[in-house]
Design a protein around this motif. Structure first.
Motif, PDB file in Angstrom:
ATOM      1  N   TRP A  23      -1.748   4.669  14.956  1.00 23.47           N
ATOM      2  CA  TRP A  23      -0.725   4.554  13.924  1.00 23.47           C
ATOM      3  C   TRP A  23       0.452   3.785  14.518  1.00 23.47           C
ATOM      4  N   VAL A  24       0.951   2.790  13.800  1.00 17.57           N
ATOM      5  CA  VAL A  24       2.108   2.015  14.270  1.00 17.57           C
ATOM      6  C   VAL A  24       3.030   1.716  13.101  1.00 17.57           C
ATOM      7  N   ASN A  25       4.290   1.473  13.427  1.00 19.49           N
ATOM      8  CA  ASN A  25       5.215   0.974  12.413  1.00 19.49           C
ATOM      9  C   ASN A  25       5.280  -0.547  12.550  1.00 19.49           C
ATOM     10  N   LYS A  26       6.058  -1.171  11.712  1.00 20.28           N
ATOM     11  CA  LYS A  26       6.106  -2.637  11.678  1.00 20.28           C
ATOM     12  C   LYS A  26       6.567  -3.224  13.014  1.00 20.28           C
ATOM     13  N   GLU A  27       7.579  -2.619  13.608  1.00 18.17           N
ATOM     14  CA  GLU A  27       8.098  -3.126  14.874  1.00 18.17           C
ATOM     15  C   GLU A  27       7.052  -2.992  15.991  1.00 18.17           C
ATOM     16  N   GLU A  28       6.348  -1.860  16.019  1.00 12.36           N
ATOM     17  CA  GLU A  28       5.307  -1.660  17.028  1.00 12.36           C
ATOM     18  C   GLU A  28       4.172  -2.666  16.851  1.00 12.36           C
ATOM     19  N   LEU A  29       3.820  -2.957  15.612  1.00 15.49           N
ATOM     20  CA  LEU A  29       2.761  -3.927  15.338  1.00 15.49           C
ATOM     21  C   LEU A  29       3.151  -5.308  15.865  1.00 15.49           C
ATOM     22  N   HIS A  30       4.393  -5.716  15.612  1.00 15.88           N
ATOM     23  CA  HIS A  30       4.857  -7.017  16.110  1.00 15.88           C
ATOM     24  C   HIS A  30       4.881  -7.051  17.638  1.00 15.88           C
ATOM     25  N   PRO A  40      -3.226 -11.791  16.123  1.00 21.89           N
ATOM     26  CA  PRO A  40      -2.128 -12.177  15.217  1.00 21.89           C
ATOM     27  C   PRO A  40      -2.635 -12.714  13.874  1.00 21.89           C
ATOM     28  N   TYR A  41      -3.273 -11.846  13.103  1.00 24.24           N
ATOM     29  CA  TYR A  41      -3.753 -12.254  11.782  1.00 24.24           C
ATOM     30  C   TYR A  41      -2.593 -12.773  10.934  1.00 24.24           C
ATOM     31  N   TYR A  42      -2.868 -13.756  10.100  1.00 22.84           N
ATOM     32  CA  TYR A  42      -1.826 -14.377   9.294  1.00 22.84           C
ATOM     33  C   TYR A  42      -1.183 -13.410   8.307  1.00 22.84           C
ATOM     34  N   PHE A  43      -1.854 -12.329   7.934  1.00 24.09           N
ATOM     35  CA  PHE A  43      -1.358 -11.415   6.910  1.00 24.09           C
ATOM     36  C   PHE A  43      -0.604 -10.206   7.473  1.00 24.09           C
ATOM     37  N   LEU A  44      -0.442 -10.109   8.777  1.00 23.82           N
ATOM     38  CA  LEU A  44       0.187  -8.917   9.360  1.00 23.82           C
ATOM     39  C   LEU A  44       1.592  -8.664   8.833  1.00 23.82           C
ATOM     40  N   ASP A  45       2.367  -9.720   8.607  1.00 21.49           N
ATOM     41  CA  ASP A  45       3.724  -9.542   8.092  1.00 21.49           C
ATOM     42  C   ASP A  45       3.725  -8.922   6.703  1.00 21.49           C
ATOM     43  N   ILE A  47       1.379  -6.648   5.470  1.00 19.81           N
ATOM     44  CA  ILE A  47       0.710  -5.348   5.348  1.00 19.81           C
ATOM     45  C   ILE A  47       1.670  -4.260   4.871  1.00 19.81           C
ATOM     46  N   PHE A  48       2.845  -4.184   5.465  1.00 16.87           N
ATOM     47  CA  PHE A  48       3.784  -3.128   5.112  1.00 16.87           C
ATOM     48  C   PHE A  48       4.426  -3.360   3.746  1.00 16.87           C
ATOM     49  N   GLU A  49       4.438  -4.610   3.281  1.00 15.92           N
ATOM     50  CA  GLU A  49       4.971  -4.919   1.960  1.00 15.92           C
ATOM     51  C   GLU A  49       3.972  -4.589   0.850  1.00 15.92           C
ATOM     52  N   LEU A  50       2.685  -4.670   1.127  1.00 19.19           N
ATOM     53  CA  LEU A  50       1.665  -4.445   0.102  1.00 19.19           C
ATOM     54  C   LEU A  50       1.768  -3.053  -0.514  1.00 19.19           C
ATOM     55  N   LYS A  51       2.047  -2.064   0.300  1.00 21.48           N
ATOM     56  CA  LYS A  51       2.173  -0.705  -0.209  1.00 21.48           C
ATOM     57  C   LYS A  51       3.272  -0.634  -1.274  1.00 21.48           C
ATOM     58  N   ASN A  52       4.366  -1.329  -1.044  1.00 21.52           N
ATOM     59  CA  ASN A  52       5.481  -1.311  -1.993  1.00 21.52           C
ATOM     60  C   ASN A  52       5.181  -2.123  -3.252  1.00 21.52           C
ATOM     61  N   ILE A  53       4.368  -3.147  -3.128  1.00 21.35           N
ATOM     62  CA  ILE A  53       4.033  -3.989  -4.277  1.00 21.35           C
ATOM     63  C   ILE A  53       3.022  -3.293  -5.180  1.00 21.35           C
ATOM     64  N   TRP A  54       1.956  -2.770  -4.582  1.00 23.99           N
ATOM     65  CA  TRP A  54       0.868  -2.180  -5.349  1.00 23.99           C
ATOM     66  C   TRP A  54       1.043  -0.694  -5.583  1.00 23.99           C
ATOM     67  N   GLY A  55       1.970  -0.048  -4.868  1.00 25.26           N
ATOM     68  CA  GLY A  55       2.069   1.405  -4.922  1.00 25.26           C
ATOM     69  C   GLY A  55       1.006   1.992  -4.017  1.00 25.26           C
TER      70      GLY A  55
END
Length: 62
Positions: A23-30, A40-45, A47-55
């Motif tokens: 389990w990591v947070n955004k800062e740990e992932l970076h 360094p997958y292109y979509f990593l930035d 991932i944390f936004e998707l939860k807020n967009i889709w619920g």
């Protein structure tokens, strides 16, 4: 995206495809990408936004 409280030791991983889980947070992932511990997958930035967009939903997987 589906969010569920899961114990990592209970996950059934595909040994040929997964080396480890954590389990990591955004800062740990970076930091992991910077330290070459994560691909360094292109979509990593995003991932944390998707939860807020889709619920998210908590589900029971059995």
């Amino acid at each position: 995206m589906i969010t569920q409280d899961v114990k990592l030791e209970e996950l059934q991983l595909q040994e040929d495809e997964v080396q480890a889980v954590k389990w990591v947070n955004k800062e740990e992932l970076h930091q992991m990408v910077k330290n070459r511990k994560m691909i360094p997958y292109y979509f990593l930035d995003k991932i944390f936004e998707l939860k807020n967009i889709w619920g998210s939903r908590i589900i029971d997987i059995e």
